[in-house]
Design a protein around this motif. Sequence first.
Motif, short mmCIF file in Angstrom:
data_model
loop_
_atom_site.label_atom_id
_atom_site.label_comp_id
_atom_site.label_asym_id
_atom_site.label_seq_id
_atom_site.Cartn_x
_atom_site.Cartn_y
_atom_site.Cartn_z
N THR A 262 -10.07 -2.34 0.88
CA THR A 262 -9.73 -2.32 -0.55
C THR A 262 -8.49 -3.15 -0.82
O THR A 262 -8.43 -3.88 -1.82
CB THR A 262 -9.51 -0.87 -1.02
N ALA A 263 -7.49 -3.05 0.07
CA ALA A 263 -6.26 -3.82 -0.12
C ALA A 263 -6.54 -5.32 -0.04
O ALA A 263 -6.02 -6.10 -0.86
CB ALA A 263 -5.23 -3.42 0.93
N THR B 175 -4.30 -1.08 -8.65
CA THR B 175 -5.58 -0.66 -8.08
C THR B 175 -5.43 0.70 -7.40
O THR B 175 -4.45 0.95 -6.70
CB THR B 175 -6.08 -1.68 -7.05
N LEU C 156 -1.58 -1.18 -4.07
CA LEU C 156 -2.76 -0.32 -3.93
C LEU C 156 -2.26 1.11 -3.80
O LEU C 156 -1.52 1.43 -2.85
CB LEU C 156 -3.58 -0.71 -2.71
N ILE D 211 0.87 -1.18 0.00
CA ILE D 211 0.00 0.00 0.00
C ILE D 211 0.90 1.22 0.00
O ILE D 211 1.82 1.31 0.81
CB ILE D 211 -0.91 0.04 1.24
#
Length: 256
Positions: free
Chosen positions: A78-79, A60, A42, A18
């Motif tokens: 989301t991750a 993403t 991400l 992330i």
Amino acid sequence: MKEKVGFSNERFAGKTAIVTGAARGIGESIADRFVSEGARVLLVDLNPDVEATARRLGQTALIKSVTDADAGARIVATAMEALGKIDILVNNAGIGGSKRLQDTDDELIDRFLQTNLASLLRITRSVLPRLTRPGGRIINISSIFGLTGYPGTTAYAVAKAGVAQFTRQLAGELGPEGILVNAIAPGVIATPMTTGRQQNALYQRLMIEGTPLERVGQPEDIAGPVAFLASEDAAFITGTVLPVDGGILAARHGKI
């Protein structure tokens, strides 16, 4: 982006990351480096341009302010949906434009402390339960202004100093779990956030001409050290705040 040399495109194969503040500048370059070395990423940013950056990289995006109350939960959800796991967290998002304390109102103080410091604590706290153990990595972006005084940047400098201490504190807490926590303290880097300051004559003299390497750093100059700290080559490094500043903390250029 500069041509990438000297690293394997498989170093982060199977790894996930992330990166906050990833729409452009340092965060974009960090995400680009991870993807180039095999990671899935991400990209998180308040700036909608993060979607275009993520598309370019085949990754993403999440459009989200790190200061939102639900930012941590949204980022983790989301991750996990997009990546399936979280190996690396890079807390890069931040703002600039600080002033002298006597010219700083309460709103500006709150903005710097919330965006550049408190958001890191909250997002990291949300990510921790999902972070790989052992082997997880947390890399925070501090600043040389958080390591030494520079007039006119009070709220920014105090927040970035907090990031450095947060890094040391968390390294002590998470080391027994096999999670490494380090930070990078950039000097002057050519990003949209520093464009205005680079035109200031005093800033140019003190922070650019005064740097032993006599140049402004590029985002790629930060992405490389971040990738190193995320790699197995840094397996015995934790609690470190690494200046990446062209040497200015070590020695001011002699012609000043």
